[in-house]
Design a protein around this motif. Structure first.
Motif, short mmCIF file in Angstrom:
data_model
loop_
_atom_site.label_atom_id
_atom_site.label_comp_id
_atom_site.label_asym_id
_atom_site.label_seq_id
_atom_site.Cartn_x
_atom_site.Cartn_y
_atom_site.Cartn_z
N ARG A 86 -3.25 -30.48 12.00
CA ARG A 86 -2.50 -29.31 12.46
C ARG A 86 -1.56 -29.70 13.59
O ARG A 86 -1.91 -30.45 14.49
N ASN A 87 -0.39 -29.15 13.54
CA ASN A 87 0.58 -29.36 14.61
C ASN A 87 0.88 -28.08 15.37
O ASN A 87 1.50 -28.11 16.43
N ARG A 88 0.48 -26.95 14.82
CA ARG A 88 0.69 -25.66 15.49
C ARG A 88 -0.65 -24.93 15.56
O ARG A 88 -1.00 -24.18 14.68
N THR A 90 -3.79 -23.54 18.70
CA THR A 90 -4.23 -23.45 20.09
C THR A 90 -5.74 -23.30 20.13
O THR A 90 -6.31 -22.48 19.39
N ASN A 130 -2.73 -27.67 21.01
CA ASN A 130 -2.76 -27.30 22.42
C ASN A 130 -4.19 -26.93 22.81
O ASN A 130 -4.77 -26.00 22.24
N THR A 148 -1.03 -30.22 25.26
CA THR A 148 -1.37 -31.40 24.47
C THR A 148 -1.77 -32.57 25.35
O THR A 148 -2.12 -33.64 24.83
N LEU A 186 5.99 -20.05 23.74
CA LEU A 186 6.48 -20.83 22.61
C LEU A 186 7.53 -20.05 21.84
O LEU A 186 8.64 -20.53 21.61
N SER A 189 8.94 -18.10 16.38
CA SER A 189 8.26 -18.05 15.09
C SER A 189 7.84 -16.63 14.81
O SER A 189 7.54 -15.86 15.73
N PRO A 193 1.00 -19.33 16.52
CA PRO A 193 0.18 -20.39 15.94
C PRO A 193 -1.28 -19.96 15.85
O PRO A 193 -1.75 -19.16 16.66
#
Length: 333
Positions: A86-88, A90, A130, A148, A186, A189, A193
Motif C-alpha cells: 500500500r502506498n496510500r 494511514t 503513514n 512515513t 493531504l 483525492s 486514504p
C-alpha cells in the motif's frame, strides 16, 4: 481457474481451432495407415518399410499443439491475485501507558515488551504507509502525527512515560482526530486514504467509569464513531489475568494491586468498530500479532496480469516440438 479470471476470454475460442487441427492430424494418420495396409504382399511391405513407425514420431506435433494451447491461454489474459504494498494508507498505533504496564507478569515488564514489539512493527510496516503514535493514560497525547518517518516513531516509543488512570476512549478519539487531520492536509483525492487504528491495552478503562456506558467519552462510544468513519480498530489485549503492580503508600510501604487484562472490553471495541481482536502474553505472541497486522495493513490483494508464464510455456513447448522434429525426422512436423 474460471472464465471470470481472464481479461479477454474470447480468445479461449481458439482452443476449438486447435482441437480441429488435432482431429485433422489424427484423420490424416488413419488415412496413411489404411493406405499402407493396401499392400497385399506383406513380405514386399517389409522390404519397402522395414522399420515400422513408432509413437515417438507423434511427439513433435503433440508438443506444438500443447504450445498452441498454452499460447492461447496467454492470449486470453489470465489474471491472478497479487499482494501489492500500500502506498496510500494511514495507521495510528494507540498504546496504553497506564501504571499497570509496570507489571512483570510479562518478562521483563509489560512496558518493555510492548515497546520492543511496537518498534518492530514500525520497522516492518511497508514504507508508503503513514504511521502515527498516540499514548494514553488519564488523557491521550499524539506523540507522532502520521508520517512515513519510522525513526521518529521509534524514538517516541523509547521515550514513553507511564501515568495514572486509563482513558481508552480518549485514545481512540485522539487517533481518529489525528487521521482526519492528515486526510485534510493531504487532500487531492475524492476519497481519503484507508486508515486503521491499532489499539494495545493491558487493562480496564477507568476514565470515565467503565459502567457509565452513556458517557460520550466512553471507549464503546469511540468504537462506534470509528465504525461510522470506516476506520476499524484492531485491538490487542496484552498481559495476563494474574498481573500485579506495587503502589506506594503514604507511610512508605507498598500495596500490591491486581491488574488483569480486560479481554472482553477489547473484543467489544474491535467488534463495534469492524476491526479484529487479538491477545498476547509474551514478546513472541505480541510480535506475532503485529506481524499479522503488518500483512493485513501493509498490503492489498489485487488481480493482476498472469499471462507471462503461459506465454513462456507456449514458447518452450513449441520450440521443443521443432527441436524434436529435426532430431527424429530431420524436418519439421
Amino acid at each position: 481457474m474460471s472464465i471470470s479470471n481472464f481479461a479477454a476470454p474470447i480468445w479461449l475460442g481458439f482452443l476449438a481451432v486447435i482441437l480441429l487441427l488435432a482431429l485433422a492430424y489424427l484423420l490424416v494418420q488413419r488415412s496413411r495407415h489404411r493406405n499402407m495396409l493396401r499392400f497385399s504382399n506383406m513380405e514386399q511391405l517389409e522390404k519397402v518399410a522395414p522399420n515400422r513407425p513408432t509413437f515417438w514420431r507423434h511427439i513433435p506435433i503433440i508438443l506444438v499443439i500443447v504450445g498452441m494451447v498454452f499460447s492461447t491461454i496467454g492470449a486470453a489474459g489470465p489474471t491472478a491475485e497479487q499482494k501489492v504494498p500500500r502506498n496510500r494508507a494511514t495507521v495510528v498505533l494507540v498504546m496504553d501507558v497506564s501504571l499497570s504496564m509496570e507489571a512483570t507478569d510479562v518478562s521483563p515488564s509489560r512496558l518493555e515488551v510492548a515497546q520492543q514489539a511496537a518498534k518492530d512493527f514500525a520497522e516492518g510496516l511497508t514504507p508508503g504507509i503513514n504511521l502515527g503514535l498516540v499514548t494514553y493514560a488519564g488523557t491521550a497525547s499524539v506523540l507522532v502525527s502520521p508520517t512515513t518517518d519510522r525513526g521518529s516513531v521509534k524514538a517516541a516509543i523509547d521515550n514513553i512515560r507511564l501515568a495514572e488512570r486509563t482513558a481508552t476512549g480518549e485514545g481512540i478519539f485522539t487517533a481518529l482526530q489525528s487521521i482526519e487531520t492528515l486526510a485534510s492536509v493531504l487532500g487531492g483525492s475524492e476519497t481519503p486514504p484507508p486508515a486503521r487504528i491499532v489499539l494495545m491495552s493491558d487493562g480496564k478503562q477507568t476514565v470515565p467509569d467503565f459502567e457509565d456506558f452513556d458517557n460520550p467519552r466512553h471507549e464503546f462510544v469511540a468504537a462506534r464513531l470509528a465504525k461510522t468513519k470506516k476506520i476499524p480498530v484492531s485491538t490487542i489485549s496484552f498481559g495476563t489475568q494474574w498481573g500485579v503492580v506495587e503502589i506506594p503508600r503514604d507511610d512508605g510501604g507498598t500495596d500490591q494491586v491486581e491488574v488483569p487484562v480486560d479481554d472482553e472490553a477489547m473484543q467489544e471495541i474491535a467488534q463495534l468498530s469492524g476491526g479484529e481482536f487479538y491477545t498476547a502474553s509474551s514478546l513472541e505472541e505480541l510480535s506475532g500479532v503485529y506481524d499479522t497486522l503488518e500483512e493485513q495493513i501493509g498490503y492489498e490483494v489485487t488481480r493482476g496480469d498472469a499471462s507471462r508464464p503461459w506465454w513462456l510455456l507456449g514458447l518452450l513447448a513449441t520450440l521443443a516440438g521443432v527441436v524434436v522434429a529435426l532430431l527424429l525426422r530431420q524436418r519439421l512436423p
